[in-house]
Design a protein around this motif. Structure first.
Motif, short mmCIF file in Angstrom:
data_model
loop_
_atom_site.label_atom_id
_atom_site.label_comp_id
_atom_site.label_asym_id
_atom_site.label_seq_id
_atom_site.Cartn_x
_atom_site.Cartn_y
_atom_site.Cartn_z
N GLU A 1 0.83 -1.22 0.00
CA GLU A 1 0.00 0.00 0.00
C GLU A 1 0.86 1.26 0.00
O GLU A 1 0.54 2.24 -0.68
N LEU A 2 1.96 1.25 0.75
CA LEU A 2 2.84 2.41 0.80
C LEU A 2 3.50 2.64 -0.56
O LEU A 2 3.62 3.78 -1.03
N LEU A 3 3.93 1.58 -1.20
CA LEU A 3 4.59 1.72 -2.50
C LEU A 3 3.61 2.21 -3.56
O LEU A 3 3.94 3.07 -4.39
N ALA A 4 2.40 1.67 -3.52
CA ALA A 4 1.40 2.11 -4.50
C ALA A 4 0.96 3.54 -4.22
O ALA A 4 0.83 4.37 -5.14
N GLY A 5 0.72 3.85 -2.95
CA GLY A 5 0.25 5.19 -2.60
C GLY A 5 1.27 6.27 -2.90
O GLY A 5 0.91 7.40 -3.24
N SER A 6 2.56 5.95 -2.77
CA SER A 6 3.61 6.94 -3.01
C SER A 6 3.97 7.07 -4.48
O SER A 6 4.76 7.95 -4.85
N GLY A 7 3.40 6.20 -5.32
CA GLY A 7 3.70 6.26 -6.74
C GLY A 7 4.98 5.54 -7.13
O GLY A 7 5.46 5.68 -8.26
N ILE A 8 5.52 4.74 -6.23
CA ILE A 8 6.77 4.01 -6.52
C ILE A 8 6.49 2.76 -7.35
O ILE A 8 7.12 2.52 -8.39
N ALA A 9 5.56 1.94 -6.89
CA ALA A 9 5.27 0.68 -7.57
C ALA A 9 3.86 0.24 -7.24
O ALA A 9 3.42 0.35 -6.09
N SER A 10 3.14 -0.24 -8.25
CA SER A 10 1.80 -0.77 -8.04
C SER A 10 1.77 -2.24 -8.45
O SER A 10 2.59 -2.70 -9.25
N SER A 11 0.80 -2.99 -7.91
CA SER A 11 0.75 -4.43 -8.14
C SER A 11 0.47 -4.78 -9.59
O SER A 11 0.83 -5.87 -10.06
N ASP A 12 -0.18 -3.89 -10.33
CA ASP A 12 -0.51 -4.19 -11.73
C ASP A 12 0.54 -3.69 -12.72
O ASP A 12 0.36 -3.80 -13.93
N ASP A 13 1.65 -3.14 -12.22
CA ASP A 13 2.72 -2.66 -13.08
C ASP A 13 3.85 -3.70 -13.09
O ASP A 13 4.78 -3.63 -12.30
N VAL A 14 3.76 -4.64 -14.01
CA VAL A 14 4.73 -5.75 -14.03
C VAL A 14 6.11 -5.29 -14.44
O VAL A 14 7.11 -5.98 -14.17
N GLY A 15 6.22 -4.15 -15.10
CA GLY A 15 7.53 -3.66 -15.50
C GLY A 15 8.11 -2.64 -14.55
O GLY A 15 9.11 -1.99 -14.87
N GLY A 16 7.50 -2.51 -13.37
CA GLY A 16 7.96 -1.54 -12.39
C GLY A 16 9.28 -1.91 -11.74
O GLY A 16 9.93 -2.89 -12.11
N PRO A 17 9.71 -1.15 -10.74
CA PRO A 17 11.01 -1.40 -10.09
C PRO A 17 10.98 -2.64 -9.21
O PRO A 17 9.92 -3.13 -8.81
N ARG A 18 12.15 -3.14 -8.93
CA ARG A 18 12.29 -4.27 -8.00
C ARG A 18 12.45 -3.73 -6.58
O ARG A 18 13.14 -2.73 -6.36
N TRP A 19 11.80 -4.42 -5.64
CA TRP A 19 11.83 -3.98 -4.26
C TRP A 19 11.69 -5.17 -3.33
O TRP A 19 11.26 -6.27 -3.75
N VAL A 20 12.02 -4.96 -2.08
CA VAL A 20 11.89 -6.01 -1.07
C VAL A 20 11.57 -5.33 0.26
O VAL A 20 12.04 -4.22 0.55
N ALA A 21 10.71 -5.98 1.06
CA ALA A 21 10.38 -5.49 2.40
C ALA A 21 10.97 -6.46 3.42
O ALA A 21 10.78 -7.67 3.31
N ILE A 22 11.69 -5.92 4.39
CA ILE A 22 12.39 -6.73 5.40
C ILE A 22 11.93 -6.31 6.78
O ILE A 22 11.81 -5.11 7.09
N ARG A 23 11.70 -7.31 7.62
CA ARG A 23 11.29 -7.05 9.00
C ARG A 23 12.30 -7.67 9.96
O ARG A 23 12.69 -8.82 9.80
N HIS A 24 12.70 -6.90 10.95
CA HIS A 24 13.60 -7.44 11.98
C HIS A 24 13.24 -6.90 13.37
O HIS A 24 14.08 -6.88 14.27
N ALA A 25 12.00 -6.43 13.52
CA ALA A 25 11.51 -5.93 14.81
C ALA A 25 9.99 -6.00 14.80
O ALA A 25 9.37 -6.12 13.75
#
Length: 479
Positions: free
Chosen positions: A110-134
């Motif tokens: 939701e944050l990536l889509a809302g900020s205009g970085i990447a949306s789920s339906d944009d298959v050619g968008g940027p590569r990203w990863v979410a990491i949790r350690h807390a």
């Protein structure tokens, strides 16, 4: 939910840090919870040793970097521009429930889509990863290069759009509601500033400098006077000028606050608070010149505060106040509180609390008017007269009456801000009113020790200093 974005160049170094133990061994069970291709936890690096931090990070890093490699982008700054690695951290409030990995993964999307970085339906968008350690936060690492064209891109208005997305998530999940990105908050100290202050046993420089700059601005009439006020109490000030010699901005530092190389650590006014930039200060000085001089500033201040309250109340009722901008009246009221802040710790607290409530939102240009001009002028007189609070019973009564009037004004401002959907500014105004009420009650009962001394407004420590020359023999502190 608080979000913070920084830019860098080495996604490999970022992933290694996020999947590692942290600077103080604070990372626990670091894990991939979401990714650009929907494989999510399948991108979790394989364990190669006995600890949770012994993992093979190479496959994940190479996959993230592939579009940047195809675009022939470096891993270090060569052109003085921001890096193409977009790193966002998202943290919930301390009192919020612990979210699951699935919930955090959805939040990342939701944050990536809302900020205009990447949306789920944009298959050619940027590569990203979410990491949790807390339990309370996640990190999102994005390589700002499209997969389909291998072209670097910059999102438009990603910071304010990210804030809006975070607020939607808060409402949907029942989390603590945070403020809008409206430009009314002071800049918070960074982690390095906080740790440095802790080592030195003092408050962060940013807080102290903002308070000192605001007090100097109220007392001054122009740039030269402003500089003199700050230097007289031990601060370093430099003015930035145009080729014509006109002042464009300034920066200020504590004399004892130096970098590792021994150079003073300066802060520009706009980086301390939105209303402390030089153009905003010059606007206030110009307004103060239009006010009239009062013979008794304490009583005159009360009259003008009551008139300001009437203007805010009229605006709440939908009445148009002729030749007056209510936003500017509210902001000018903080000058009066700032003028009183040097007379006691209780009033200083109220002033700092009201500062957030008094700032107009970003993009708002308050219309100056006679009430705001009068408030700014009387604030300057209060600073110069050093009459708050007075030594006689008569002036003490006037002082209490002024503070009670200010409390009523701040509560009116709280209601006005609340009606405009500015919950955090309203809360700041209410907190200020409570601090003023406590001071007035203690002073009226004769139980306010800091209200019985003549105090020096220029304090480099953030606390009022006793002006011993202004004390009578019976007032001198013992011990």
């Amino acid at each position: 939910m608080i979000t913070k974005v920084v830019h860098g160049w080495r996604v490999g170094g970022l992933v290694a840090y996020l999947m590692g133990p942290g600077r103080a061994q604070e990372h626990v069970n670091p894990r991939v919870i979401a990714s650009w291709d929907g494989r999510d936890s399948s991108w979790q690096p394989q364990q190669t040793g006995p600890t949770e931090f012994d993992r093979e990070l190479g496959p994940l890093i190479r996959a993230l970097r592939a579009p940047a490699v195809a675009a022939n982008l470096p891993e270090q700054d060569r052109d003085g521009k921001r890096g193409y690695v977009w790193h966002c951290s998202a943290r919930v409030a301390a009192g919020d429930r612990v979210l699951t990995d699935t919930e955090w993964a959805e939040i990342a999307r939701e944050l990536l889509a809302g900020s205009g970085i990447a949306s789920s339906d944009d298959v050619g968008g940027p590569r990203w990863v979410a990491i949790r350690h807390a339990d309370d936060h996640i990190h999102i690492a994005v390589v700002l290069v499209r997969q389909d064209t291998c072209r670097r891109f910059w999102p438009s208005r990603d910071y304010p759009r990210l804030r809006e997305a975070a607020q939607r998530i808060e409402r949907r999940l029942g989390l603590t509601l945070t403020a809008s990105a409206d430009g009314t908050a002071e800049r918070a100290p960074g982690r390095g500033e906080i740790e440095k202050a802790r080592r030195q046993g003092r408050e962060p420089a940013r807080h102290e400098l903002a308070r000192a700059v605001r007090a100097a601005a109220v007392a001054a009439v122009d740039v030269d006077g402003f500089v003199d006020e700050l230097r007289s109490v031990g601060y370093l000030v430099e003015i930035r000028c145009a080729p014509s010699g006109d002042p464009l901005g300034y920066k200020v530092a504590r004399a004892t606050d130096v970098s590792a190389w021994g150079a003073p650590v300066f802060y520009s006014g706009s980086k301390l608070a939105p209303d402390l930039s030089l153009p905003r200060l010059q606007q206030g000085w110009a307004e103060a010149e239009r006010g009239s001089v009062a013979g008794d500033p304490v009583r005159a201040a009360r009259r003008r505060v009551l008139a300001a309250r009437g203007a805010v109340a009229a605006a709440r009722r939908g009445h148009v106040v002729p030749d007056e901008g209510v936003e500017d009246v509210v902001h000018a009221a903080n000058d009066v509180l700032t003028a009183l802040a040097g007379s006691s710790a209780g009033l200083a607290t109220g002033s700092e609390q009201f500062a957030r409530a008094s700032r107009p939102p970003r993009g708002t240009r308050p219309a100056p008017g006679p009430r705001a001009a009068g408030l700014r002028r009387i604030a300057r007189q209060l600073v110069r007269s050093r009459r708050m609070p007075g030594a006689s019973d008569d002036s003490t009564t006037a002082a209490v009456a002024l503070v009670v009037a200010l409390s009523a004004l701040t509560r009116e401002v709280a209601a006005w801000q609340r009606e405009r959907g500015r919950a955090h500014q309203a809360a700041a105004a209410v907190a200020a009113a409570r601090s003023l009420d406590r001071w007035a009650a203690d002073r009226a009962a004769g139980g306010s020790p800091d209200g019985q001394l003549a105090l020096d407004y220029g304090s480099t420590t953030g606390r009022p200093r006793i002006d011993r020359a202004a004390l009578g023999p019976s007032d001198a502190p013992r011990g």
